[in-house]
Design a protein around this motif. Structure first.
Motif, PDB file in Angstrom:
ATOM      1  N   ALA B 166       0.855  -1.083   0.097  1.00 14.06           N
ATOM      2  CA  ALA B 166       0.128  -0.140   0.052  1.00 14.06           C
ATOM      3  C   ALA B 166       1.039   1.289  -0.070  1.00 14.06           C
ATOM      4  CB  ALA B 166      -0.912  -0.118   1.262  1.00 14.06           C
ATOM      5  N   TYR B 167       0.091   2.401  -0.095  1.00 17.02           N
ATOM      6  CA  TYR B 167       0.980   3.759  -0.193  1.00 17.02           C
ATOM      7  C   TYR B 167       0.418   4.531   0.723  1.00 17.02           C
ATOM      8  CZ  TYR B 167       2.449   1.834  -4.676  1.00 17.02           C
ATOM      9  OH  TYR B 167       3.161   0.799  -5.637  1.00 17.02           O
ATOM     10  N   PRO B 168       0.970   4.660   1.889  1.00 16.07           N
ATOM     11  CA  PRO B 168       0.576   5.496   2.982  1.00 16.07           C
ATOM     12  C   PRO B 168       0.837   7.232   2.695  1.00 16.07           C
ATOM     13  CG  PRO B 168       1.950   3.976   3.774  1.00 16.07           C
ATOM     14  CD  PRO B 168       2.102   3.726   2.374  1.00 16.07           C
ATOM     15  N   ASP B 169      -0.147   7.908   3.036  1.00 15.11           N
ATOM     16  CA  ASP B 169      -0.307   9.211   2.745  1.00 15.11           C
ATOM     17  C   ASP B 169       1.019   9.901   3.266  1.00 15.11           C
ATOM     18  OD1 ASP B 169      -0.453  11.992   2.496  1.00 15.11           O
ATOM     19  OD2 ASP B 169      -2.593  11.912   3.174  1.00 15.11           O
ATOM     20  N   PRO B 170       2.081  10.434   2.624  1.00 22.06           N
ATOM     21  CA  PRO B 170       3.452  10.781   3.323  1.00 22.06           C
ATOM     22  C   PRO B 170       3.103  11.975   4.132  1.00 22.06           C
ATOM     23  CG  PRO B 170       3.405  11.267   0.926  1.00 22.06           C
ATOM     24  CD  PRO B 170       2.228  10.472   1.143  1.00 22.06           C
ATOM     25  N   THR B 171       2.243  12.862   3.796  1.00 19.95           N
ATOM     26  CA  THR B 171       1.724  14.122   4.577  1.00 19.95           C
ATOM     27  C   THR B 171       1.321  13.662   5.958  1.00 19.95           C
ATOM     28  OG1 THR B 171       0.962  15.061   2.685  1.00 19.95           O
ATOM     29  CG2 THR B 171       0.776  16.326   4.864  1.00 19.95           C
ATOM     30  N   LYS B 172       0.414  12.755   6.023  1.00 23.81           N
ATOM     31  CA  LYS B 172       0.063  12.164   7.453  1.00 23.81           C
ATOM     32  C   LYS B 172       1.187  11.718   8.180  1.00 23.81           C
ATOM     33  CE  LYS B 172      -4.979  11.680   6.735  1.00 23.81           C
ATOM     34  NZ  LYS B 172      -5.888  11.056   6.126  1.00 23.81           N
ATOM     35  N   GLN B 179       4.642  15.366  15.489  1.00 21.09           N
ATOM     36  CA  GLN B 179       3.824  15.264  16.563  1.00 21.09           C
ATOM     37  C   GLN B 179       4.364  14.322  17.445  1.00 21.09           C
ATOM     38  OE1 GLN B 179       1.006  16.416  17.730  1.00 21.09           O
ATOM     39  NE2 GLN B 179      -0.148  17.322  16.366  1.00 21.09           N
ATOM     40  N   MET B 180       5.313  13.484  17.230  1.00 19.21           N
ATOM     41  CA  MET B 180       6.290  12.516  18.274  1.00 19.21           C
ATOM     42  C   MET B 180       7.394  13.325  18.640  1.00 19.21           C
ATOM     43  SD  MET B 180       5.836   8.697  16.980  1.00 19.21           S
ATOM     44  CE  MET B 180       5.599   8.896  15.253  1.00 19.21           C
ATOM     45  N   GLY B 181       7.738  14.313  17.870  1.00 16.73           N
ATOM     46  CA  GLY B 181       8.500  15.428  18.524  1.00 16.73           C
ATOM     47  C   GLY B 181       9.993  15.256  17.696  1.00 16.73           C
ATOM     48  N   CYS B 182       9.909  14.811  16.589  1.00 17.77           N
ATOM     49  CA  CYS B 182      11.025  14.869  15.686  1.00 17.77           C
ATOM     50  C   CYS B 182      10.705  15.684  14.126  1.00 17.77           C
ATOM     51  CB  CYS B 182      11.555  13.674  15.285  1.00 17.77           C
ATOM     52  SG  CYS B 182      13.037  13.472  14.096  1.00 17.77           S
ATOM     53  N   GLU B 183      10.886  17.172  14.355  1.00 11.80           N
ATOM     54  CA  GLU B 183      10.747  17.819  13.171  1.00 11.80           C
ATOM     55  C   GLU B 183      11.575  17.522  11.846  1.00 11.80           C
ATOM     56  OE1 GLU B 183      10.351  22.210  14.286  1.00 11.80           O
ATOM     57  OE2 GLU B 183      10.871  22.566  11.987  1.00 11.80           O
ATOM     58  N   ASP B 184      12.661  17.180  12.119  1.00  5.29           N
ATOM     59  CA  ASP B 184      13.633  16.708  11.099  1.00  5.29           C
ATOM     60  C   ASP B 184      12.886  15.694  10.093  1.00  5.29           C
ATOM     61  OD1 ASP B 184      15.229  18.433  12.018  1.00  5.29           O
ATOM     62  OD2 ASP B 184      16.859  17.093  12.971  1.00  5.29           O
ATOM     63  N   MET B 185      12.429  14.597  10.584  1.00  8.35           N
ATOM     64  CA  MET B 185      11.810  13.526  10.163  1.00  8.35           C
ATOM     65  C   MET B 185      10.737  14.167   9.099  1.00  8.35           C
ATOM     66  SD  MET B 185      12.035  10.445  12.673  1.00  8.35           S
ATOM     67  CE  MET B 185      11.212   9.086  11.609  1.00  8.35           C
ATOM     68  N   ARG B 187      10.131  17.140   8.170  1.00 11.14           N
ATOM     69  CA  ARG B 187      10.632  18.105   7.121  1.00 11.14           C
ATOM     70  C   ARG B 187      11.184  17.365   6.135  1.00 11.14           C
ATOM     71  NH1 ARG B 187      13.407  22.137  10.370  1.00 11.14           N
ATOM     72  NH2 ARG B 187      15.308  21.103   9.809  1.00 11.14           N
ATOM     73  N   ASP B 188      12.273  16.072   6.136  1.00 11.01           N
ATOM     74  CA  ASP B 188      12.520  15.420   5.045  1.00 11.01           C
ATOM     75  C   ASP B 188      11.364  15.202   4.114  1.00 11.01           C
ATOM     76  OD1 ASP B 188      14.715  15.597   6.415  1.00 11.01           O
ATOM     77  OD2 ASP B 188      15.029  13.490   7.011  1.00 11.01           O
ATOM     78  N   ILE B 189      10.288  14.535   4.630  1.00  8.14           N
ATOM     79  CA  ILE B 189       9.129  14.151   3.825  1.00  8.14           C
ATOM     80  C   ILE B 189       8.517  15.334   3.069  1.00  8.14           C
ATOM     81  CG2 ILE B 189       6.982  13.114   3.874  1.00  8.14           C
ATOM     82  CD1 ILE B 189       7.814  11.280   5.951  1.00  8.14           C
ATOM     83  N   LEU B 190       8.342  16.134   3.990  1.00  8.86           N
ATOM     84  CA  LEU B 190       7.569  17.570   3.229  1.00  8.86           C
ATOM     85  C   LEU B 190       8.356  18.288   2.303  1.00  8.86           C
ATOM     86  CD1 LEU B 190       5.809  19.482   6.157  1.00  8.86           C
ATOM     87  CD2 LEU B 190       4.720  17.775   4.702  1.00  8.86           C
ATOM     88  N   SER B 191       9.778  18.193   2.409  1.00 11.69           N
ATOM     89  CA  SER B 191      10.709  19.004   1.196  1.00 11.69           C
ATOM     90  C   SER B 191      10.476  17.962  -0.034  1.00 11.69           C
ATOM     91  CB  SER B 191      11.998  18.974   1.870  1.00 11.69           C
ATOM     92  OG  SER B 191      11.912  19.307   3.156  1.00 11.69           O
TER      93      SER B 191
END
Lengths: 574, 380
Positions: B166-172, B179-185, B187-191
């Protein structure tokens, strides 16, 4: 035992005597009795219009409970005919029988003293009689006639009907007649003045009849003072019969000069032509002794030999066999005829009753139609029935959810019911007792019918803390891929039958907004229905337990067996 | 002996027994909520490294949530447990699993945990069918994300579903990492994503939530140019409103309202426009309310309450709310709100954040809304 409470004519100090005399000769003769009578009447009014006015507290239930220092229904349970007839009709032990026992016990010492000292209807008739008596004395006529023993006929008819399982006492017993008449007449005024006239439900024909009955009893004062009490009141008749066992009685010494003062003041036609006593009528008010110029009257033990006493025949005693038979015939015709004419209660569509009402047939036998529950019910959820279900239902309380919903914080109706027709439930029990079931009319309901968004009923149910209405998405649009279009369709209300108690708040709100305010509907799209499976009508036992059982059995999807107890099944373990 | 002391005594005994039982129940429930609450709060506040987030997903994601055993597996007998990939026949929410979830589970928070258990049960049922298994896992992830804000479990099941194709929604996913406290992870996806491709502007929203307002607003402008102005500007408005930039938010919302709708009706766009309109009113009513800008006087406005219309009068003098008075109403129940809510408004000197009176929520809110309207009108 001597029980002389009167004050002889020359005993009071001049100023006090003058003051009391201004109030009336009976005040000077027996001030104690008038004080007790006034206190009882005031207590009756305070209980009905102050205590049974459940507003102003943090919530309506607490507001009433905090004010209720003495039972608000005390006068009703003191009326012995209320408990006697309900217990006979329903063949149940009614708790107010204990109170009836107490008052009848006291009345062995003060024969028929209830009528002279306690009964608020008697006091009202005294007041009214005094107000009109002087003006229309022309109407008054000879005291003794065919009607003098009518009260026994009324009593016999009531008891006979009760034995046949039909309660007639509510129509004629003193305290219910007064309570109901006063509630129907004055509660609208109180509500209108203090809470706004829009809060007053329209007067129904049934209420007018009840008010008319009370006014009719008052009007009998035009004929003679306390005509009702003397000749008609079946509650008084109970005491009159009990007077056969009296311990004390009124006695007149032979020193009587025959001035007739006692006969003039007697409100109960208890004085014979020779000034001795009609014991069945005498209510021990002792006014006669107070006005007697020669102190010939005393109240003392029946067996006590007090020397020369006047005795003689009673002119009202029925000596003709034909009269007795006629009386019995009348009583039998009414007492048996009315139950036959009323028919069966089950023949009608079920009525939504107050929370904690006992099963319907017993309810009709226990409900004394006093109107006290309707007085203490906030917002007039409980309103009197008319004759739509025949005489059987007349003046019994029904839930009118179109007018208002049953307050979640209130259990007042059961607390004031004098006979246990509505059980005195704790608030958490009341919140689980089903009065009925809310049913959505899917043809009318806006979202169900696809004509608009609306969640008034569900919001209200949640705010009330029942959470008995949930949503179902209806009318979903499907795209070409077969997927539902987000936001399409409406969220429509679904009543969860295992949680709904039938409080009717949903119905009131749908009607208040969608019908009256926005004119979108002709009638509320959600409405209460009563009847088997929709209501809990118990004599004993807990409604909370019942509700828990219902939720377990549930009309919701049944619990299924899940054999895979592992949250992370073997095939996924790493 | 008043109204049967036997009955009363029986009730007291029953109540005593029940409260004891209830006490145990309350303790359990408190403990349960306390536990999840604390867990959630920790996850919200704590900053985590990539390794810590991964550990959390592995540890928490593989275990059952606290409420698991208190919820029984429940579904209608008519439900087709086969859950075919494409439902057949007409829409039937008592037969087709997806439609049951859509119509019955989704609208009722009280049924959400039940729904998660059902899907979990179906996942195991279909362990041998790769496609159905993947779908069930993906659904499970989405439910943990949307219903219970259970970020580690959502990621866990989405990753599982990916393993089965399956292809989970990357934004989610990014949202969970943040939410779990790791902005880096995140941002990697969003970029990698670049543009906002979502239906409701989730990428923009996430950038804004993480505090990158410039990026968020740039993406919104781009999305507006690409033909979804209502959604783009609504999302930009939301972002500004949340950051307290009310004037800017109003400007965006107004753009969302003004932008022309496409000829072919699209519910998303209409809804975004409607939401913008409502947001404009709410901001004017609550957030931008400034008593200093109101001339002394008595202002009046109405709203719909429990049993019908309700009107209030608000008196303002020297930039103070002197009184709030309910002048007209048809309320039958819930009288406490009629005094308590006006008192609260005067006490707090604002209409924002006034708590509704318990048991009289609807009347309370009507008074708050009417007062807000009266004050907002007075500012004009």
């Amino acid at each position: 035992m001597r029980l002389n409470l009167f004050v002889p004519k020359d005993r009071l100090p001049g100023r006090l005597d003058g003051l009391l005399r201004r109030l009336g000769p009976s005040w000077a003769a027996t001030p104690m009795r008038r004080v007790i009578q006034t206190a009882c009447f005031a207590a009756f009014a305070v209980l009905l219009f102050y205590v049974c006015w459940p507003y102003g507290g943090p919530d309506v239930g607490t507001a009433f409970a905090q004010k209720e220092r003495i039972p608000a229904e005390i006068f009703l349970v003191l009326d012995p005919l209320v408990s006697l007839s309900t217990a006979m009709a329903a063949r149940l032990w009614v708790w107010s029988l204990a109170w009836a026992g107490v008052i009848l016990g006291v009345c062995l010492f003060f024969p028929r003293g209830f009528c002279a000292y306690v009964c608020p209807l008697g006091t009202l008739l005294d007041l009214f009689g005094r107000a009109v008596g002087r003006k229309v004395s022309g109407f008054q006529r000879s005291r003794l006639g065919w009607w003098v023993n009518l009260k026994y006929v009324v009593l016999t008819a009531v008891l006979l009907a009760a034995m046949l399982g039909v309660l007639l006492s509510g129509f004629v017993a003193a305290i219910p007649v007064l309570t109901r008449g006063v509630v129907f007449l004055l509660d609208p005024v109180q509500t209108g003045l203090f809470r706004g006239w829009y809060q007053v439900p329209a007067l129904q024909a049934g209420q007018v009849v009840s008010i008319g009955l009370l006014l009719g009893i008052l009007a009998l004062c035009f004929v003679e003072k306390r005509f009702w009490c003397k000749y008609l009141c079946p509650t008084g008749a109970v005491f009159s019969v009990a007077n056969l066992l009296r311990i004390n009685e009124r006695k007149v010494a032979t020193s009587c000069i025959g001035c007739g003062q006692c006969d003039k003041v007697c409100g109960f036609a208890a004085i014979r032509d020779n000034y001795s006593t009609r014991h069945g009528n005498c209510s021990f008010c002792q006014t006669c002794a107070g006005v007697c110029p020669v102190r010939a009257i005393e109240f003392s033990g029946r067996r006590r030999d007090a020397g020369d006493m006047i005795t003689g025949p009673d002119e009202t005693a029925v000596r003709s066999r034909r009269t007795v038979l006629a009386g019995i015939g009348c009583a039998a015709a009414v007492g048996a005829g009315v139950p036959l004419a009323m028919g069966k209660a089950e023949a009608h569509t079920p009525v939504v009753r107050a929370p904690g009402s006992v099963p319907e047939s017993a309810f009709l036998q226990l409900c004394i139609r006093c109107g006290q529950c309707m007085k203490v019910c906030p917002n007039h959820v409980l309103q009197p029935m008319g004759v739509e279900h025949g005489m059987n239902g007349l003046w019994t309380p029904k839930v009118v959810a179109d007018w208002s919903g049953c307050e979640p914080t209130c259990n007042n109706c059961g607390q004031v019911c004098p006979t246990g027709a509505i059980r005195a439930l704790p608030i958490e029990e009341k919140r689980a007792a089903r009065m009925g079931l809310a049913v959505v009319d899917e043809q009318q309901c806006l979202p169900h019918a696809g004509s608009g968004e609306c969640q008034l009923c569900a919001d209200e149910c949640q705010a009330a803390g029942y959470d008995a209405i949930e949503f179902l998405r209806v009318g979903v649009a499907v795209d070409t891929a077969g997927e539902p279009v987000p936001g399409s369709g409406f969220l429509a209300p679904v009543v969860l039958a295992d949680l709904c108690v039938g409080c009717g708040l949903c119905q009131m709100r749908c009607r208040g907004i969608n019908v009256k305010e926005k004119h979108l509907l002709k009638a509320s799209a959600i409405g209460l229905v009563a009847g088997q499976d929709h209501e809990d009508r118990l004599f004993t036992g807990s409604y909370v337990t019942l509700q828990q059982g219902r939720q377990k059995a549930g009309q919701r999807p049944s619990p299924q067996q899940d054999e895979n107890n592992d949250y992370l099944p073997d095939f996924l373990k790493l | 002996m008043h109204r049967g002391f036997l009955e009363k005594a029986a009730w007291s005994v029953a109540r005593w027994m029940r409260t004891r039982r209830l006490g145990v129940l309350i303790t359990c429930v408190l403990w349960m909520f306390g536990a999840t609450g604390a867990e959630a709060a920790k996850v919200d506040q704590v900053k985590r490294t990539r390794a810590e987030v991964e550990a959390l997903i592995k540890q928490v994601g593989a275990s059952s949530p606290d409420w698991w055993d208190s919820v029984t597996l429940t579904y209608p007998d008519t439900l087709d447990l086969d859950w075919p990939l494409k439902p057949s026949g007409a829409w039937n929410n008592q037969k087709n699993v997806g439609q049951y979830l859509w119509d019955v589970i989704n609208p009722n928070p009280g049924r959400w945990q039940q729904g998660i258990r059902l899907v979990h049960f179906l996942m195991i049922q279909h362990k041998d069918d790769k496609a159905k298994l993947a779908r069930a896992m993906g659904t499970l992830g989405t439910m943990f994300h949307n219903f219970t804000q259970d970020w580690p479990r959502a990621v866990f099941w989405w990753r599982m579903s990916a393993q089965y194709g399956a292809y989970p929604d990357p934004t989610k996913l990014a949202h969970c990492y943040w939410q779990m406290g790791c902005e880096d992870m995140a941002r990697d996806i969003l970029s990698q994503i670049g543009q906002d491709y979502t239906r409701n502007g989730e990428v923009i929203k996430l950038w804004a939530d993480m505090g990158h307002m410039d990026t968020a607003l740039q993406l919104a402008e781009a999305k507006a140019r690409s033909g979804m102005p209502q959604i783009a500007y609504r999302t930009a408005g939301d972002a500004c409103r949340q950051a307290g930039l009310y004037t800017k938010a109003l400007a965006y919302y107004q753009q969302a309202v003004r932008a022309p709708l496409p000829a072919k009706e699209n519910q998303d766009y209409t809804r975004a426009r409607q939401q913008s309109q409502e947001a404009i009113e709410a901001i004017k009513l609550f957030e931008m309310l400034d008593l200093n800008q109101i001339k002394d006087g008595v202002y009046s406005a109405g709203s719909t309450a429990f049993a019908g219309p309700l009107r209030v009068e608000v008196k303002v003098a020297d930039a103070r709310i002197e009184f709030v008075r309910v002048t007209q109403h048809k309320e039958k129940q819930f009288y406490t709100a009629l005094q308590e809510t006006p008192r609260q408004i005067v006490l707090k000197q604002t209409v924002k954040g006034v708590d509704a009176v318990t048991g009289a929520t609807i009347t309370s809110e009507a008074i708050i809304n009417a007062s807000a309207k009266a004050l907002a009108d007075a500012m004009k």
